[in-house]
Design an enzyme around this catalytic site. Structure first.
Site, PDB file in Angstrom:
ATOM      1  N   CYS A  91      -9.366  74.865  62.577  1.00 58.53           N
ATOM      2  CA  CYS A  91     -10.651  74.595  63.238  1.00 58.53           C
ATOM      3  C   CYS A  91     -10.612  73.361  64.128  1.00 58.53           C
ATOM      4  O   CYS A  91     -11.003  73.412  65.303  1.00 58.53           O
ATOM      5  CB  CYS A  91     -11.775  74.501  62.199  1.00 58.53           C
ATOM      6  SG  CYS A  91     -11.702  73.079  61.092  1.00 58.53           S
ATOM      7  N   HIS A 115     -15.464  71.359  58.536  1.00 56.42           N
ATOM      8  CA  HIS A 115     -15.289  72.449  59.501  1.00 56.42           C
ATOM      9  C   HIS A 115     -15.955  72.061  60.812  1.00 56.42           C
ATOM     10  O   HIS A 115     -16.976  71.363  60.828  1.00 56.42           O
ATOM     11  CB  HIS A 115     -15.899  73.748  58.971  1.00 56.42           C
ATOM     12  CG  HIS A 115     -15.525  74.945  59.796  1.00 56.42           C
ATOM     13  ND1 HIS A 115     -14.271  75.513  59.747  1.00 56.42           N
ATOM     14  CD2 HIS A 115     -16.222  75.675  60.720  1.00 56.42           C
ATOM     15  CE1 HIS A 115     -14.219  76.544  60.579  1.00 56.42           C
ATOM     16  NE2 HIS A 115     -15.380  76.651  61.195  1.00 56.42           N
ATOM     17  N   HIS A 166     -15.132  79.264  67.009  1.00 55.99           N
ATOM     18  CA  HIS A 166     -14.427  78.476  65.990  1.00 55.99           C
ATOM     19  C   HIS A 166     -13.279  79.286  65.409  1.00 55.99           C
ATOM     20  O   HIS A 166     -13.188  80.505  65.593  1.00 55.99           O
ATOM     21  CB  HIS A 166     -15.394  78.027  64.886  1.00 55.99           C
ATOM     22  CG  HIS A 166     -15.838  79.136  63.964  1.00 55.99           C
ATOM     23  ND1 HIS A 166     -15.982  78.960  62.604  1.00 55.99           N
ATOM     24  CD2 HIS A 166     -16.164  80.441  64.198  1.00 55.99           C
ATOM     25  CE1 HIS A 166     -16.388  80.091  62.043  1.00 55.99           C
ATOM     26  NE2 HIS A 166     -16.510  80.995  62.976  1.00 55.99           N
TER      27      HIS A 166
END
Length: 353
Positions: free
Chosen positions: A268, A316, A328
């Site tokens: 990520c 994240h 993402h």
């Protein structure tokens, strides 16, 4: 006719009694350790399996960001160690040259016998010439003293560099041990998740894998977004943000690989770092450092190109593209995709440029 009678059994006595008791105890012990068919753990429901897999993937992502941070620090420690070693090597070369010069002075002094200047004057057949030479010898003596001082300083500097290098070497060893620990955590969590996913039926597993983070709403939204990635010109507040968003669109469908920063796979924070790097902006490596890499903005202020962060531990990150959507890299098994930002617990946002 006499009735048949069953002969009365006599109780065991002596060795026979001890043998019978031993056999009875062994049989009871065997029965105690044999598994029974009615005591198995209850099977988890598909929903429970999905929830546990979500937790394992999240834990793996936390460990991945810790791994990324430790890797960055290990790289910095390696660079510092290499720099110290290079500098020590250069200074050692200069020290050897200074020692050679000092050796030349010592050899010259040995050849002259090291006579006292008054004796040399007395023995000289030409006092005027000697005095001229004596002045030169004094100057040479001054240079010799300076050379000796220089050697001493160089030796001390090299010793200091070597001490610093030993410290960096210890730091590097600690960082590598940290990397190994986080890597073991990641691989264990992912292996546990795969074992749990194997309990699901093929349709259930397919539904989970397309969901991004296991949410039914997320699966619907992400699937709808992934099916249509065609777009017009990227709308963003400035050219750099537009470039970062365009890069993220170009990464759609590429696999998630923990620790990866592109160009063929990403995690990520690796995706957001690469997207902004394509726009000429250098971001730090981890989610928990990227959130401090720009100006914080509220959810209502979000604009394309902003970094959006999730979970309380900032584990994240995605790149906002507008209309409540982000691009993402979700997790292992799920490629880079478009997803709604309300798919996960929102933790904050940062505007890089």
């Amino acid at each position: 006719m006499a009735a048949h009678r069953k002969p009365k059994q006599r109780p065991y006595t002596g060795p026979a009694a001890r043998t019978a008791a031993t056999l009875a105890f062994a049989g009871a012990a065997t029965a105690a350790v044999m598994p029974g068919p009615a005591h198995a753990d209850p099977q988890r429901t598909p929903a429970q399996v999905k929830a546990e897999v979500d937790r394992l993937y999240h834990d793996a992502e936390v460990a991945t960001e810790q791994y990324n941070g430790a890797k960055e620090k290990a790289s910095a420690a390696q660079d510092a160690l290499d720099s110290l070693r290079d500098e020590a090597a250069r200074r050692t070369e200069r020290l050897n040259a200074s020692r050679d010069a000092l050796g030349s002075f010592a050899a010259a002094e040995y050849r002259t016998g090291g006579l006292d200047t008054s004796v040399q004057l007395a023995l000289s057949s030409d006092p005027d010439q000697y005095l001229e030479r004596a002045s030169y010898v004094d100057r040479v003596g001054d240079r010799q003293a300076a050379a000796l001082g220089k050697v001493r300083r160089q030796v001390a500097q090299i010793a200091q560099l070597r001490s610093q290098a030993e410290g960096e070497l210890a730091t590097l060893a600690a960082r590598r041990a940290e990397l190994k620990k986080h890597k073991a955590t990641i691989t264990a969590k992912l292996a546990d998740a795969r074992r749990l996913l194997d309990r699901l039926s093929p349709p259930e597993r397919t539904a989970y894998e397309t969901s991004g983070h296991g949410s039914a709403d997320g699966a619907h939204s992400a699937g709808r977004a992934d099916r249509s990635t065609a777009r017009g010109p990227v709308r963003a507040p400035n050219a750099r943000a537009a470039e970062a968003v365009a890069f993220a669109y170009g990464a759609l469908g590429k696999p998630y690989v923990w620790g990866a920063t592109g160009p063929s796979s990403f995690d990520c924070s690796g995706l957001t770092q690469a997207a902004w790097r394509s726009a000429g902006v250098s971001l730090p490596r981890t989610t928990y450092t990227q959130i401090n890499a720009g100006r914080r903005v509220s959810r209502s202020e979000l604009a394309p190109g902003d970094l959006v962060f999730f979970y309380s531990g900032i584990s994240h990150v995605g790149l906002y593209i507008g209309n409540g959507q982000m691009i993402h890299a979700p997790r292992t098994g799920s490629p880079v995709r478009i997803a709604p930002i309300d798919q996960m617990p929102f933790a904050g946002a940062t505007r890089v440029a």
